[in-house]
Design a protein around this motif. Structure first.
Motif, PDB file in Angstrom:
ATOM      1  N   ALA A   1      32.288  41.993  26.709  1.00 41.11           N
ATOM      2  CA  ALA A   1      33.746  41.912  26.713  1.00 41.11           C
ATOM      3  C   ALA A   1      34.354  42.890  27.721  1.00 41.11           C
ATOM      4  CB  ALA A   1      34.298  42.183  25.313  1.00 41.11           C
ATOM      5  N   GLY A   2      33.856  44.118  27.736  1.00 44.83           N
ATOM      6  CA  GLY A   2      34.383  45.115  28.681  1.00 44.83           C
ATOM      7  C   GLY A   2      34.157  44.734  30.120  1.00 44.83           C
ATOM      8  N   PRO A   3      32.896  44.447  30.536  1.00 47.15           N
ATOM      9  CA  PRO A   3      32.668  44.013  31.913  1.00 47.15           C
ATOM     10  C   PRO A   3      33.440  42.746  32.291  1.00 47.15           C
ATOM     11  CG  PRO A   3      30.597  44.644  30.888  1.00 47.15           C
ATOM     12  CD  PRO A   3      31.637  44.660  29.811  1.00 47.15           C
ATOM     13  N   ALA A   4      33.569  41.808  31.349  1.00 50.24           N
ATOM     14  CA  ALA A   4      34.307  40.576  31.641  1.00 50.24           C
ATOM     15  C   ALA A   4      35.782  40.879  31.927  1.00 50.24           C
ATOM     16  CB  ALA A   4      34.185  39.596  30.479  1.00 50.24           C
ATOM     17  N   LEU A   5      36.342  41.804  31.148  1.00 54.34           N
ATOM     18  CA  LEU A   5      37.738  42.184  31.382  1.00 54.34           C
ATOM     19  C   LEU A   5      37.904  42.856  32.738  1.00 54.34           C
ATOM     20  CD1 LEU A   5      40.559  42.268  30.136  1.00 54.34           C
ATOM     21  CD2 LEU A   5      39.977  44.485  29.143  1.00 54.34           C
ATOM     22  N   ALA A   6      36.952  43.726  33.114  1.00 54.43           N
ATOM     23  CA  ALA A   6      37.023  44.383  34.420  1.00 54.43           C
ATOM     24  C   ALA A   6      36.913  43.369  35.557  1.00 54.43           C
ATOM     25  CB  ALA A   6      35.920  45.433  34.530  1.00 54.43           C
ATOM     26  N   ILE A   7      36.005  42.413  35.413  1.00 56.66           N
ATOM     27  CA  ILE A   7      35.836  41.388  36.443  1.00 56.66           C
ATOM     28  C   ILE A   7      37.069  40.503  36.526  1.00 56.66           C
ATOM     29  CG2 ILE A   7      34.532  39.290  36.990  1.00 56.66           C
ATOM     30  CD1 ILE A   7      32.036  40.757  36.004  1.00 56.66           C
ATOM     31  N   ALA A   8      37.648  40.172  35.367  1.00 56.33           N
ATOM     32  CA  ALA A   8      38.871  39.360  35.369  1.00 56.33           C
ATOM     33  C   ALA A   8      40.005  40.094  36.071  1.00 56.33           C
ATOM     34  CB  ALA A   8      39.265  39.007  33.936  1.00 56.33           C
ATOM     35  N   ALA A   9      40.139  41.398  35.797  1.00 60.75           N
ATOM     36  CA  ALA A   9      41.197  42.177  36.451  1.00 60.75           C
ATOM     37  C   ALA A   9      40.991  42.210  37.957  1.00 60.75           C
ATOM     38  CB  ALA A   9      41.220  43.598  35.883  1.00 60.75           C
ATOM     39  N   LEU A  10      39.746  42.407  38.400  1.00 57.94           N
ATOM     40  CA  LEU A  10      39.469  42.431  39.835  1.00 57.94           C
ATOM     41  C   LEU A  10      39.719  41.061  40.463  1.00 57.94           C
ATOM     42  CD1 LEU A  10      38.410  43.797  42.369  1.00 57.94           C
ATOM     43  CD2 LEU A  10      36.090  43.225  41.637  1.00 57.94           C
ATOM     44  N   ALA A  11      39.275  39.990  39.786  1.00 55.30           N
ATOM     45  CA  ALA A  11      39.481  38.647  40.318  1.00 55.30           C
ATOM     46  C   ALA A  11      40.966  38.335  40.464  1.00 55.30           C
ATOM     47  CB  ALA A  11      38.809  37.613  39.407  1.00 55.30           C
ATOM     48  N   ALA A  12      41.758  38.712  39.447  1.00 54.57           N
ATOM     49  CA  ALA A  12      43.199  38.451  39.504  1.00 54.57           C
ATOM     50  C   ALA A  12      43.855  39.279  40.599  1.00 54.57           C
ATOM     51  CB  ALA A  12      43.833  38.763  38.151  1.00 54.57           C
ATOM     52  N   LEU A  13      43.536  40.553  40.646  1.00 51.17           N
ATOM     53  CA  LEU A  13      44.183  41.449  41.606  1.00 51.17           C
ATOM     54  C   LEU A  13      43.832  41.084  43.038  1.00 51.17           C
ATOM     55  CD1 LEU A  13      45.895  43.973  42.060  1.00 51.17           C
ATOM     56  CD2 LEU A  13      43.821  45.341  41.811  1.00 51.17           C
ATOM     57  N   GLU A  14      42.548  40.911  43.309  1.00 46.78           N
ATOM     58  CA  GLU A  14      42.133  40.600  44.678  1.00 46.78           C
ATOM     59  C   GLU A  14      42.669  39.242  45.119  1.00 46.78           C
ATOM     60  OE1 GLU A  14      38.104  40.948  47.433  1.00 46.78           O
ATOM     61  OE2 GLU A  14      37.943  40.996  45.252  1.00 46.78           O
ATOM     62  N   SER A  15      42.676  38.267  44.210  1.00 50.72           N
ATOM     63  CA  SER A  15      43.171  36.934  44.566  1.00 50.72           C
ATOM     64  C   SER A  15      44.668  36.953  44.858  1.00 50.72           C
ATOM     65  CB  SER A  15      42.871  35.945  43.443  1.00 50.72           C
ATOM     66  OG  SER A  15      41.488  35.824  43.223  1.00 50.72           O
ATOM     67  N   LEU A  16      45.437  37.641  44.013  1.00 48.36           N
ATOM     68  CA  LEU A  16      46.886  37.679  44.200  1.00 48.36           C
ATOM     69  C   LEU A  16      47.257  38.424  45.482  1.00 48.36           C
ATOM     70  CD1 LEU A  16      48.077  38.324  40.538  1.00 48.36           C
ATOM     71  CD2 LEU A  16      48.210  36.193  41.830  1.00 48.36           C
ATOM     72  N   LEU A  17      46.569  39.529  45.752  1.00 42.24           N
ATOM     73  CA  LEU A  17      46.860  40.259  46.986  1.00 42.24           C
ATOM     74  C   LEU A  17      46.429  39.458  48.208  1.00 42.24           C
ATOM     75  CD1 LEU A  17      45.998  43.964  46.127  1.00 42.24           C
ATOM     76  CD2 LEU A  17      48.237  42.933  46.450  1.00 42.24           C
ATOM     77  N   SER A  18      45.296  38.780  48.124  1.00 41.91           N
ATOM     78  CA  SER A  18      44.849  37.951  49.237  1.00 41.91           C
ATOM     79  C   SER A  18      45.851  36.836  49.514  1.00 41.91           C
ATOM     80  CB  SER A  18      43.472  37.361  48.928  1.00 41.91           C
ATOM     81  OG  SER A  18      43.053  36.503  49.967  1.00 41.91           O
ATOM     82  N   ALA A  19      46.338  36.193  48.441  1.00 45.74           N
ATOM     83  CA  ALA A  19      47.336  35.134  48.607  1.00 45.74           C
ATOM     84  C   ALA A  19      48.625  35.692  49.208  1.00 45.74           C
ATOM     85  CB  ALA A  19      47.620  34.464  47.273  1.00 45.74           C
ATOM     86  N   ARG A  20      48.994  36.898  48.778  1.00 48.02           N
ATOM     87  CA  ARG A  20      50.208  37.510  49.308  1.00 48.02           C
ATOM     88  C   ARG A  20      50.053  37.853  50.780  1.00 48.02           C
ATOM     89  NH1 ARG A  20      53.614  42.396  46.397  1.00 48.02           N
ATOM     90  NH2 ARG A  20      55.087  42.765  48.089  1.00 48.02           N
ATOM     91  N   VAL A  21      48.862  38.330  51.175  1.00 50.49           N
ATOM     92  CA  VAL A  21      48.602  38.611  52.581  1.00 50.49           C
ATOM     93  C   VAL A  21      48.679  37.320  53.403  1.00 50.49           C
ATOM     94  CG1 VAL A  21      46.823  39.334  54.217  1.00 50.49           C
ATOM     95  CG2 VAL A  21      47.250  40.676  52.163  1.00 50.49           C
ATOM     96  N   ALA A  22      48.112  36.237  52.864  1.00 49.05           N
ATOM     97  CA  ALA A  22      48.173  34.950  53.560  1.00 49.05           C
ATOM     98  C   ALA A  22      49.615  34.480  53.720  1.00 49.05           C
ATOM     99  CB  ALA A  22      47.355  33.906  52.794  1.00 49.05           C
ATOM    100  N   ASP A  23      50.434  34.685  52.691  1.00 53.74           N
ATOM    101  CA  ASP A  23      51.848  34.322  52.795  1.00 53.74           C
ATOM    102  C   ASP A  23      52.518  35.097  53.923  1.00 53.74           C
ATOM    103  OD1 ASP A  23      51.559  32.607  50.671  1.00 53.74           O
ATOM    104  OD2 ASP A  23      52.361  34.008  49.189  1.00 53.74           O
TER     105      ASP A  23
END
Length: 583
Positions: A275-297
């Protein structure tokens, strides 16, 4: 009017009105969930841009191939797992995601997070971990967490982007030098280790290939900027390496075929441990994806901006799909997204094409693509990294304000020296600290003299009250009374002479009062009471007055609305001598 003694009060709702409002908001959110799914608008303008999208997708597919293989190997799961992740997660995120330009797959930051999990739980838990993290990211999308990316300050985004550019450039050193990758977890140290381990009697050959690719980009951008220069340069470099007596490392043998999808075996205890590692990976996936999308915008402001909540939905589903096929957790990849944008992509067809190209390579073209020099791919990514490092904007960030400079430098340095999540969190922390500092700086606690102009007109002591002018101290609190300036308020109010018999604290322009501010008010007023000095609070709004009373700082009778009322209140109190009884 400079000294306005009124403010616009927020609308006060009855409990029944609040219930109706929450129902309406819930209804709006349910309606907005429909926007989390694909629709015809996703491919608007495709008739005009399909050729550019296809070429961009092919280019990104070729560039993503060694990255997918490399990240698979680096994670310990193997090259096949990396390629499966790029194909499956890439196509699912492209179809269901909220960005027209985002390219998803395995990333270096995710590899760093996976290594300790594999060391503790074994390689077999990775598909299950991807599914668990994907479900968490989907929950983030449904609860509209993605919109919080809009709160990330511009200096954090720019520092993150430029730091990623430096990291991408450093990560290409093993490719352009044909040298072993450094073992350090720090990208900077790993790059230095790569340089030390390079065989310079041989390294000039891959370095020359990479330099030729960079040169073709520089010249091509001036002569034929609309051509797919990345793809052209890779083809030219491959042909040159085949025809000339140049010895460089190539992509080599590739895995063939996708595995059958299946749900990984699991137990309740395993789910609890992960549960802990999954939450950390989810946070990284969300953060990196949103910032990447924002950079692309930011790179293509002429296109429809990404939908952050839908982007989370797409990334969550992509991780679930990757786990079902035995792949790794995935996220939006800034490097591949930047290549996609720079190659002329306009719709998500390019991202879909990227995954189809990888699948075709796996099934049909593995021997041909295996001859592509790794150094040529490193050259393409060096050009991409250079475009992400905007030196002109960086110089501007250093000269705008001290807060922006500090936030930008901290985010940039942490991105290069630490990791992406730590960089963003530190950047947000610095931005928050500097914002609080600004709030404290621009919040004024100052002594005021009468007369003064108010909405009632000019307010001053009446002729019968003029003897009170020197006996009453008037303080004005503008902006905020909070933990950032609480002690300053206490010191200012209590720094009055012994001839003062009463204090008026004007809060008509105070916008914020928190619990710390109420405690500071209580402390200052207690000291006044010990000196038998009476006081009155003027101009607090209903919310601030409620906070003050609940925290025990004041009583209702010590509050008035207008300054003229405060003068009358003080006069009456001093005449009746009530203040002499106060303890």
């Amino acid at each position: 009017m400079g000294n306005r003694d009124f403010r616009i009060e927020p609308q006060r709702l009855t409990p029944r009105e609040q219930i109706r409002r929450y129902r309406a908001l819930a209804g709006e959110h349910i309606i907005s969930l429909r926007n989390l799914w694909p629709g015809p608008a996703d491919y608007g303008g495709l008739r005009q841009s399909w050729l550019k999208d296809l070429l961009a997708g092919i280019t990104v597919g070729v560039v993503a191939l060694p990255l997918a293989l490399g990240f698979g190997v680096a994670s310990g799961a193997g090259a096949a797992a990396g390629l499966v992740t790029a194909i499956v997660a890439g196509i699912v995120a492209a179809i269901f995601g909220g960005s027209h330009l985002q390219v998803s797959g395995p990333t270096g930051a995710m590899t760093v997070v996976l290594l300790p999990v594999i060391a503790k739980h074994g390689l077999g838990v990775i598909p299950l971990l991807a599914i668990m993290a994907g479900i968490i990211v989907v929950a983030m999308a449904v609860t509209a967490v993605g919109r919080s990316v809009e709160l990330i300050p511009f200096p954090v985004v720019e520092g993150f982007t430029m730091g990623i550019g430096v990291i991408i450039a450093l990560q290409q050193l093993p490719l352009i030098l044909d040298a072993p990758r450094g073992e350090s977890e720090s990208t900077l140290m790993a790059g230095w280790q790569t340089i030390q381990q390079a065989d310079w009697g041989h390294a000039w050959q891959p370095l020359a290939v990479a330099a030729a690719v960079v040169a073709m980009h520089v010249i091509g951008l001036r002569l034929v900027p609309r051509w797919p220069l990345a793809l052209i340069s890779i083809v030219v470099a491959t042909v040159a390496v085949v025809l000339l007596p140049i010895t460089v490392e190539t992509i080599g043998a590739l895995p063939t075929g996708l595995p059958s999808p299946q749900v990984p075996d699991f137990t309740i205890g395993m789910l609890q441990d992960l549960a802990g590692p999954a939450l950390a990976i989810a946070a990284l996936a969300a953060l990196e994806s949103l910032l990447s999308a924002r950079v692309a915008d930011g790179m293509r402001p002429d296109l429809t901006p990404s939908n952050p909540d839908r982007e989370l939905m797409g990334q969550g589903l992509a991780n679930v799909a990757s786990g079902l096929f035995g792949g790794l957790p995935a996220t939006g990849a800034i490097a591949r997204t930047a290549v996609n944008v720079r190659s002329g992509a306009r719709t998500r067809l390019s991202s879909v094409t990227h995954s189809v190209v990888l699948l075709a390579v796996m099934l049909l073209l593995a021997p041909i693509v295996g001859t592509v020099p790794m150094a040529a791919l490193g050259g393409v990514l060096l050009v991409t990294a250079g475009r992400m490092i905007n030196l002109r904007l960086g110089r501007t960030m250093l000269t705008v304000t001290r807060a922006d400079r500090n936030t930008f430098l901290l985010t940039f340095g942490a991105t290069v020296l630490l990791d992406l999540v730590a960089a963003v969190l530190l950047g947000l922390l610095m931005a928050g600290v500097m914002s609080l500092r600004h709030m404290a700086t621009y919040s004024v606690v100052a002594r005021q003299n009468l007369p003064t102009a108010t909405v009632e007109g000019v307010v001053d002591w009446s002729p019968e009250q003029r003897h009170l002018r020197d006996a009453v101290a008037v303080f004005r609190v503008d902006g905020a009374l909070f933990y950032g300036n609480a002690q300053r308020f206490i010191d200012e109010v209590n720094d009055i002479g012994g001839d003062v018999a009463a204090v008026i604290i004007r809060c008509h322009q105070m916008r914020i009062l928190d619990a710390s501010g109420a405690v500071a008010l209580d402390t200052a007023l207690k000291r006044l009471r010990r000196r038998r000095i009476i006081y009155v609070i003027q101009g607090m709004n209903n919310s601030q007055r409620r906070t003050s009373v609940l925290m025990g700082a004041t009583e209702e009778r010590h509050h008035v609305k207008e300054l003229s009322e405060a003068l009358t209140w003080i006069d009456d109190e001093l005449r009746t001598g009530v203040h002499t009884k106060m303890t």
